[in-house]
Design an enzyme around this catalytic site. Structure first.
Site, short mmCIF file in Angstrom:
data_model
loop_
_atom_site.label_atom_id
_atom_site.label_comp_id
_atom_site.label_asym_id
_atom_site.label_seq_id
_atom_site.Cartn_x
_atom_site.Cartn_y
_atom_site.Cartn_z
N TYR A 1 43.60 168.11 -8.48
CA TYR A 1 43.11 168.08 -9.26
C TYR A 1 41.25 168.28 -9.17
O TYR A 1 40.93 167.58 -9.66
CB TYR A 1 43.51 165.84 -9.35
N GLY A 2 41.50 167.83 -7.73
CA GLY A 2 39.72 168.10 -6.96
C GLY A 2 38.41 168.52 -7.83
O GLY A 2 37.60 168.47 -8.00
N ASP B 1 49.85 160.16 -7.84
CA ASP B 1 48.48 161.55 -7.22
C ASP B 1 49.23 162.77 -7.69
O ASP B 1 50.06 162.98 -8.43
CB ASP B 1 48.82 161.54 -5.59
N SER B 2 47.99 163.28 -7.33
CA SER B 2 48.22 164.74 -7.74
C SER B 2 49.12 165.62 -7.22
O SER B 2 49.74 166.66 -7.46
CB SER B 2 46.75 165.76 -7.33
N HIS C 1 45.39 162.68 0.62
CA HIS C 1 46.82 164.35 1.38
C HIS C 1 46.11 164.21 2.69
O HIS C 1 46.99 164.70 3.44
CB HIS C 1 46.47 165.42 0.44
N CYS D 1 44.75 158.30 -5.43
CA CYS D 1 44.20 159.42 -5.27
C CYS D 1 42.97 158.70 -5.25
O CYS D 1 42.64 157.84 -6.38
CB CYS D 1 45.14 160.59 -6.58
N ASN D 2 42.05 159.48 -4.63
CA ASN D 2 40.68 159.13 -4.83
C ASN D 2 39.99 159.71 -6.01
O ASN D 2 39.39 159.45 -6.42
CB ASN D 2 39.83 159.76 -3.33
N THR D 3 40.57 161.19 -6.17
CA THR D 3 39.74 162.13 -7.47
C THR D 3 40.36 161.54 -8.55
O THR D 3 39.85 161.32 -9.57
CB THR D 3 40.26 163.12 -6.74
N CYS E 1 40.54 161.63 0.59
CA CYS E 1 41.26 162.03 -0.01
C CYS E 1 42.47 161.66 0.79
O CYS E 1 43.17 161.86 1.95
CB CYS E 1 41.61 163.57 -0.14
N1 DGL Z 1 45.08 163.06 -3.54
C1 DGL Z 1 44.06 163.30 -3.73
C2 DGL Z 1 42.89 163.05 -3.94
O1 DGL Z 1 43.36 161.74 -2.75
C3 DGL Z 1 43.63 164.96 -4.16
C4 DGL Z 1 43.92 166.07 -3.98
C5 DGL Z 1 43.68 167.16 -5.03
O2 DGL Z 1 44.13 166.78 -5.77
O3 DGL Z 1 42.73 167.71 -4.74
O4 DGL Z 1 41.91 162.99 -4.06
#
Ligand code: DGL
Length: 249
Positions: free
Chosen positions: A40-41, A8-9, A184, A71-73, A182
């Site tokens: 990462y967003g 993940d990020s 997080h 990580c979804n992004t 996300c």
């Molecule tokens: N946890 C991440 C997600 O699921 C990334 C969040 C991020 O880094 O902006 O998208």
């Protein structure tokens, strides 16, 4: 024993690890937090694709048999290119759980909280397109949520104020299902639920992703042995946040 690589990020992917380890407690885990580049967003697709490839190389170097893009992004930006570049590696990705939310809503309105990158992703847009004839889908970026989690602020006035600012517009629109898009955000679930109240259901896709990980491992005939608990935590930046969230689990 299989080695499960997860990245993940930052620390968010530990919300997915937490569900996988419930089903597969005896495997070996290598978790990589790319926290030197978090969040990462708002990063470009190309940047995230480069990071995803570098991290995949690292996880494969550590013996990963399967890689969970927790990580979804990163899933939105890079999973297709990863599958193309590493055809022999099974990848599991994340996607906002629009379907269960759309099937379960009573108000006919579902809210999606995710990063800007995820909400722009073609996979999400396609899924959204499938359901938006039947339900109203409202979205909001969880502004500042990732930073809260990375800084270990999971409760208290700052967490409440930050979460309320992004969640309230979805509640005002009548959403009775809130999709956590996300990884997080599940760490803020108690705050989200407290603000949303009892009539609103919060949906996290991590348990479904954990089941998919089990299915792929079994399909690949990896031995699911008993053995000692093993996880390696790696990060591209300071390890404090990762250690803090891991201790919480
Ligand atoms: N946890 C991440 C997600 O699921 C990334 C969040 C991020 O880094 O902006 O998208």
């Amino acid at each position: 024993m299989a080695t499960i690589g997860i990245f993940d990020s930052g620390s968010g992917g530990l919300s997915v690890y937490r569900e996988i380890v419930k089903l597969l407690p005896y495997e070996r885990y290598v978790y990589f937090a790319d926290n030197a580049h978090c969040p990462y967003g708002e990063k470009s697709v190309e940047f995230i694709q480069d990071r995803a490839r570098a991290i995949t190389d690292l996880l494969l170097g550590r013996g990963a048999d399967i890689i969970v893009v927790a990580c979804n992004t990163a899933t939105a930006a890079a999973i297709a290119t990863l599958r193309e570049a590493y055809p022999e590696v099974p990848f599991v990705g994340m996607e906002p759980a629009v379907k269960p939310a759309a099937l379960g809503t009573k108000s006919g309105v579902i809210g999606v909280l995710a990063t800007a990158g995820t909400l722009k992703g073609s996979k999400y847009l396609k899924t959204k397109g499938r359901f938006e004839e039947d339900v109203c889908i409202v979205e909001h970026v969880g502004v500042g949520f990732v930073e809260l989690v990375e800084n270990g602020i999971l409760e208290g006035p700052e967490a409440f104020e930050t979460v309320r600012a992004s969640l309230q517009p979805l509640l005002d629109a009548g959403a009775d299902r809130i999709v956590l898009g996300c990884t997080h955000y599940p760490f803020l679930r108690p705050v989200i639920e407290a603000i949303a109240g009892p009539g609103v259901q919060v949906i996290d896709p991590a348990p479904a992703v954990a089941r998919q990980t089990v299915r792929l491992l079994e399909k690949d005939c990896v031995q699911l042995d008993e053995g000692p608990f093993h996880i390696e935590l790696l990060s591209s930046g300071a390890p404090d946040s990762l250690n803090r969230i891991f201790t919480l689990l």
